[in-house]
Design an enzyme around this catalytic site. Structure first.
Site, PDB file in Angstrom:
ATOM      1  N   SER A 154      24.870  40.090  71.332  1.00 55.18           N
ATOM      2  CA  SER A 154      25.660  39.162  70.513  1.00 55.18           C
ATOM      3  C   SER A 154      26.587  39.889  69.549  1.00 55.18           C
ATOM      4  O   SER A 154      26.750  39.493  68.396  1.00 55.18           O
ATOM      5  CB  SER A 154      24.738  38.202  69.750  1.00 55.18           C
ATOM      6  OG  SER A 154      23.997  37.399  70.646  1.00 55.18           O
ATOM      7  N   GLU A 172      19.006  42.066  82.234  1.00 46.86           N
ATOM      8  CA  GLU A 172      19.076  40.984  83.210  1.00 46.86           C
ATOM      9  C   GLU A 172      18.597  41.448  84.587  1.00 46.86           C
ATOM     10  O   GLU A 172      18.004  40.678  85.342  1.00 46.86           O
ATOM     11  CB  GLU A 172      20.499  40.433  83.266  1.00 46.86           C
ATOM     12  CG  GLU A 172      20.824  39.607  82.026  1.00 46.86           C
ATOM     13  CD  GLU A 172      22.300  39.507  81.696  1.00 46.86           C
ATOM     14  OE1 GLU A 172      22.604  38.963  80.625  1.00 46.86           O
ATOM     15  OE2 GLU A 172      23.128  39.987  82.485  1.00 46.86           O
ATOM     16  N   HIS A 212      20.110  47.248  82.984  1.00 46.54           N
ATOM     17  CA  HIS A 212      20.392  46.131  82.078  1.00 46.54           C
ATOM     18  C   HIS A 212      19.228  45.148  82.097  1.00 46.54           C
ATOM     19  O   HIS A 212      18.590  44.934  83.126  1.00 46.54           O
ATOM     20  CB  HIS A 212      21.685  45.425  82.492  1.00 46.54           C
ATOM     21  CG  HIS A 212      22.184  44.474  81.462  1.00 46.54           C
ATOM     22  ND1 HIS A 212      21.687  43.195  81.348  1.00 46.54           N
ATOM     23  CD2 HIS A 212      23.103  44.618  80.477  1.00 46.54           C
ATOM     24  CE1 HIS A 212      22.295  42.586  80.350  1.00 46.54           C
ATOM     25  NE2 HIS A 212      23.165  43.421  79.797  1.00 46.54           N
ATOM     26  N   GLU A 266      19.684  47.367  73.744  1.00 47.96           N
ATOM     27  CA  GLU A 266      19.977  45.941  73.754  1.00 47.96           C
ATOM     28  C   GLU A 266      18.686  45.144  73.645  1.00 47.96           C
ATOM     29  O   GLU A 266      17.984  44.951  74.646  1.00 47.96           O
ATOM     30  CB  GLU A 266      20.698  45.548  75.049  1.00 47.96           C
ATOM     31  CG  GLU A 266      22.105  46.091  75.170  1.00 47.96           C
ATOM     32  CD  GLU A 266      22.911  45.313  76.200  1.00 47.96           C
ATOM     33  OE1 GLU A 266      24.014  44.864  75.852  1.00 47.96           O
ATOM     34  OE2 GLU A 266      22.440  45.137  77.325  1.00 47.96           O
ATOM     35  N   ASN A 280      30.782  44.563  79.285  1.00 49.74           N
ATOM     36  CA  ASN A 280      30.051  44.219  80.499  1.00 49.74           C
ATOM     37  C   ASN A 280      30.408  42.784  80.874  1.00 49.74           C
ATOM     38  O   ASN A 280      29.982  41.839  80.211  1.00 49.74           O
ATOM     39  CB  ASN A 280      28.547  44.357  80.256  1.00 49.74           C
ATOM     40  CG  ASN A 280      27.724  43.953  81.461  1.00 49.74           C
ATOM     41  OD1 ASN A 280      28.235  43.841  82.569  1.00 49.74           O
ATOM     42  ND2 ASN A 280      26.438  43.732  81.249  1.00 49.74           N
ATOM     43  N   LYS A 312      29.577  41.049  83.483  1.00 46.58           N
ATOM     44  CA  LYS A 312      28.530  40.304  84.194  1.00 46.58           C
ATOM     45  C   LYS A 312      29.164  39.518  85.358  1.00 46.58           C
ATOM     46  O   LYS A 312      30.023  40.040  86.055  1.00 46.58           O
ATOM     47  CB  LYS A 312      27.750  39.424  83.224  1.00 46.58           C
ATOM     48  CG  LYS A 312      27.214  40.236  82.034  1.00 46.58           C
ATOM     49  CD  LYS A 312      26.321  39.456  81.125  1.00 46.58           C
ATOM     50  CE  LYS A 312      25.847  40.348  79.973  1.00 46.58           C
ATOM     51  NZ  LYS A 312      24.879  39.655  79.109  1.00 46.58           N
ATOM     52  N   GLY A 335      23.295  37.244  74.317  1.00 46.25           N
ATOM     53  CA  GLY A 335      23.818  35.931  74.671  1.00 46.25           C
ATOM     54  C   GLY A 335      23.161  34.774  73.942  1.00 46.25           C
ATOM     55  O   GLY A 335      23.403  33.615  74.272  1.00 46.25           O
TER      56      GLY A 335
END
Length: 253
Positions: free
Chosen positions: A216, A100, A98, A170, A10, A12, A176
């Site tokens: 990660s 985010e 996702h 996730e 991904n 992003k 991250g």
């Protein structure tokens, strides 16, 4: 029959069009698809909307997915992209839900469900993301959160269609941050998700659904994750941006 492994990058909001095309050429030059075939691994990337067309043209066998897709066919939805627009450039995969988007755009599992049904109507595949925040993890609510996301996100998805969906667990607190969920945590939650899928679709069908771990994931830890019985692959962020690290991930599966 053993499930295949799936490595999905991904990107992003990274890579210009030129950088994205260069990545695709590097993948070809490094014979990543040959390595993937020898290991029985499916490879894919999800570029930005601007790069989708060029990556699809230069992907050389990679699955190419959008990072999102709207549930409506058209309309006054500034910045959004429809299934029809994606179809026109040959893209038929999309990431949905996702963390985010759930965090920054207040996307709910109900909205994800609408998007999944639109994708299925168009014959697309979806990578549906689920996972808990740090606060929810610390409060011991991981499985409650994941259960809601799975049950609502897959609401009214038929047994015939569920095979077009990949689930990606996730944990938000590890995306991250460099703070990894252990392989044992990943297996515990992915196994729990498979149990939910068994309740919804039966054991045989659930046993065929791919469940990925993301958060990660790096070349030095992917092997431990994919040794787990219910972890079928990885949804990877930063480590998927360069062909060298993508190749390392693949080689370490």
């Amino acid at each position: 029959m053993a499930r295949k492994k799936f490595l999905m990058g991904n990107w992003k909001m990274n890579h210009t069009i030129a950088e994205a095309v260069r990545f695709c050429e590097d993948v070809k030059n490094d014979s990543l698809l040959k390595i993937a075939r020898s290991k029985g691994v499916i490879l894919g990337v999800a570029p930005s909307y601007l790069s989708l067309y060029q990556v699809k043209r230069h992907a050389h066998g990679l699955i190419v997915a959008s990072q999102d897709c709207h549930y409506e066919e058209s309309g006054a939805y500034t910045s959004s992209v429809s299934c029809g627009m994606l179809e026109e450039i040959g893209v038929n995969w999309s990431i949905i839900g996702h963390s985010e988007r759930r965090t920054y755009d207040n996307e709910t599992s109900f909205v994800c469900n609408r998007k999944i049904h639109t994708l299925l109507k168009h014959g697309f595949h979806a990578i549906y993301c689920v996972g808990e925040t740090l606060k929810e993890y610390e409060q011991g609510l991981t499985k409650d959160v994941v259960k809601e996301q799975v049950l609502v996100g897959l609401m009214n998805v038929s047994k015939e269609d569920i095979g077009k969906i990949v689930i990606a667990y996730e944990p938000v607190w590890s995306i991250g941050t460099g703070k990894n969920a252990s392989a044992e945590i990943a297996e515990d939650v992915c196994g729990y998700i498979r149990g939910l899928l068994e309740e919804l679709y039966g054991k045989v069908t659930a046993s065929k659904i791919l469940i990925l771990y993301g958060g990660s994931v790096k070349p030095n830890n992917i092997h431990d994750y994919l040794l787990q019985a219910d972890v079928d692959g990885a949804l990877v962020g930063g480590a998927s941006l360069k062909s060298e690290s993508f190749k390392e991930l693949l080689e370490n599966i």
